[in-house]
Design an enzyme around this catalytic site. Structure first.
Site, PDB file in Angstrom:
ATOM      1  N   LYS A  81       0.820  -1.218   0.000  1.00 11.51           N
ATOM      2  CA  LYS A  81       0.000   0.000   0.000  1.00 11.51           C
ATOM      3  C   LYS A  81       0.859   1.275   0.000  1.00 11.51           C
ATOM      4  CE  LYS A  81      -1.107  -0.103   4.995  1.00 11.51           C
ATOM      5  NZ  LYS A  81      -0.496   1.096   5.542  1.00 11.51           N
ATOM      6  N   ASP A  82       2.170   1.146   0.285  1.00 12.11           N
ATOM      7  CA  ASP A  82       3.060   2.315   0.227  1.00 12.11           C
ATOM      8  C   ASP A  82       3.610   2.564  -1.177  1.00 12.11           C
ATOM      9  OD1 ASP A  82       2.801   2.670   2.974  1.00 12.11           O
ATOM     10  OD2 ASP A  82       4.597   1.496   3.446  1.00 12.11           O
ATOM     11  N   ARG A 129      -8.497   8.051   4.784  1.00 10.80           N
ATOM     12  CA  ARG A 129      -9.437   6.974   4.424  1.00 10.80           C
ATOM     13  C   ARG A 129     -10.164   6.463   5.658  1.00 10.80           C
ATOM     14  NH1 ARG A 129      -8.945   1.758   5.484  1.00 10.80           N
ATOM     15  NH2 ARG A 129      -6.772   1.983   6.075  1.00 10.80           N
ATOM     16  N   ARG A 130      -9.395   6.206   6.723  1.00 14.00           N
ATOM     17  CA  ARG A 130     -10.028   5.709   7.952  1.00 14.00           C
ATOM     18  C   ARG A 130     -10.915   6.784   8.583  1.00 14.00           C
ATOM     19  NH1 ARG A 130      -4.369   2.993   9.680  1.00 14.00           N
ATOM     20  NH2 ARG A 130      -4.721   0.892   8.877  1.00 14.00           N
ATOM     21  N   ARG A 151       0.892   9.948  14.041  1.00 13.47           N
ATOM     22  CA  ARG A 151       1.921   9.247  13.278  1.00 13.47           C
ATOM     23  C   ARG A 151       2.633   8.326  14.257  1.00 13.47           C
ATOM     24  NH1 ARG A 151       5.096  11.229   8.967  1.00 13.47           N
ATOM     25  NH2 ARG A 151       5.852   9.107   9.103  1.00 13.47           N
ATOM     26  N   ARG A 157       1.616   4.162  18.694  1.00  8.65           N
ATOM     27  CA  ARG A 157       0.175   4.390  18.546  1.00  8.65           C
ATOM     28  C   ARG A 157      -0.620   3.704  19.656  1.00  8.65           C
ATOM     29  NH1 ARG A 157      -1.045   4.853  12.121  1.00  8.65           N
ATOM     30  NH2 ARG A 157       0.960   5.718  11.528  1.00  8.65           N
ATOM     31  N   CYS A 249      -1.555   7.492  -1.824  1.00  7.15           N
ATOM     32  CA  CYS A 249      -1.914   6.705  -0.633  1.00  7.15           C
ATOM     33  C   CYS A 249      -2.379   7.596   0.512  1.00  7.15           C
ATOM     34  CB  CYS A 249      -0.774   5.788  -0.202  1.00  7.15           C
ATOM     35  SG  CYS A 249       0.571   6.600   0.640  1.00  7.15           S
TER      36      CYS A 249
END
Length: 328
Positions: A81-82, A129-130, A151, A157, A249
């Site tokens: 996805k990166d 997106r989230r 981040r 996190r 992305c």
């Protein structure tokens, strides 16, 4: 004389090292050659800015690609996805191994799930997106939540929840699984796997990309044995949708292609692929969410066509107007 070790370029994060370690083991078994990890720091690792501001797509990839092109490493492992959707002219995506769980997970204070978040809950995520989908879920269920841009690596996190600074954070299930599962990391915290009907993952989420220089034909052929054709077809369709929406992305786009079998039971034959896509404003007020189903693509071009077809339908429903939104 023993053959020299193959050099695998990887980011330095705990997750990247774990992912690359899995691939290194597979390549050792495949080739009988030693594989050494070469740690490379990327701009995305050193910058503290939010992804949407530093350009999103490619920030974790460029330094690894430079090392490949300079022949400092033989192959590199990325989170798919990166990877920018445009193919690099001098590099080959030699293998996309079988995908891990593509879902997102909510890691929350003990006992909490997405459905039971308290009013005003603070939910951390660096992903537009989230944010778009979580806020849309909250709106449709009469909830008020605050999405907080964060981040950092997985430990950082999860630490925000443990310290009480946030009520929950959203992470990729694949990342948690690859660095040793959820138990050890999350301890007493609650882990809620989010249904893809609620939050569609990022295009390619859960899949790895093994990339090497096009000039190394023998290595390309060897690494190709790690490829999973169904995963490749699925993520190619997802990334084609992303490319056709002209989104990087850091854009609020979710996509998932999954395989539909011809009925329950063992020995079932996979006959169709369903591709779902979503794009939305980060506040969740507007979402365009559509799906299409077709025969399982048997070529790169067929997979690309599936993604383009759905993107065209989404653009016709107003998706383009939602793409300019960036969460700062």
């Amino acid at each position: 004389m023993t053959e020299r070790a193959l050099r695998l370029g990887t980011r330095r994060s705990k997750l990247a090292m774990a992912q690359s370690g899995h691939v290194a083991d597979a390549v050792r078994q495949l080739t009988g050659r030693p594989v050494e990890l070469v740690e490379i720091t990327t701009y995305g690792d050193t910058s503290r800015e939010h992804l949407a501001q530093i350009g999103g797509t490619g920030v974790f990839v460029a330094a690894l690609r430079d090392a490949l092109l300079a022949d400092e490493v033989d192959f590199a492992v990325h989170s798919l996805k990166d990877l920018p959707t445009a193919q690099h002219p001098d590099l080959v995506l030699a293998a996309i191994p079988e995908r891990e769980d593509p879902r997102d997970v909510l890691v929350a204070r003990p006992g909490l799930t997405l459905a039971t978040l308290p009013a005003g809950a603070r939910v951390g995520t660096g992903s537009p997106r989230r944010m778009a989908q979580l806020n849309a879920y909250a709106r449709s269920h009469g909830l008020t939540i605050e999405t907080v841009p964060i981040r950092g690596n997985i430990d950082t996190r999860v630490g925000y929840v443990r310290s009480g600074e946030l009520d929950a954070v959203v992470l990729a299930a694949a990342g948690l699984n690859r660095i040793g599962g959820t138990e050890e990391l999350t301890g007493s915290l609650s882990v809620d796997h989010l249904s893809v009907d609620t939050v569609l993952p990022a295009p390619g989420q859960g899949a790895l990309a093994v990339e090497c220089a096009a000039s190394h034909a023998d290595l390309v052929a060897t690494l190709a044995e790690l490829d999973d054709p169904y995963t490749r077809a699925a993520v190619t369709a997802e990334r084609s949708l992303l490319a056709a929406l002209e989104a990087g992305c850091s854009a609020p786009v979710g996509a998932l292609a999954d395989l539909l079998a011809d009925g329950p039971g063992h020995g079932q034959v996979v006959t169709e692929m369903r591709l779902r896509g979503v794009v939305g404003t980060t506040d969740g007020s507007t979402l365009v969410q559509l799906s299409t189903t077709g025969p399982v693509p048997t070529s790169y071009d067929e997979a690309v066509a599936l993604g383009r077809e759905l993107a065209d339908e989404m653009l016709a429903k107003g998706a383009a107007g939602l793409m300019g939104e960036r969460a700062l």
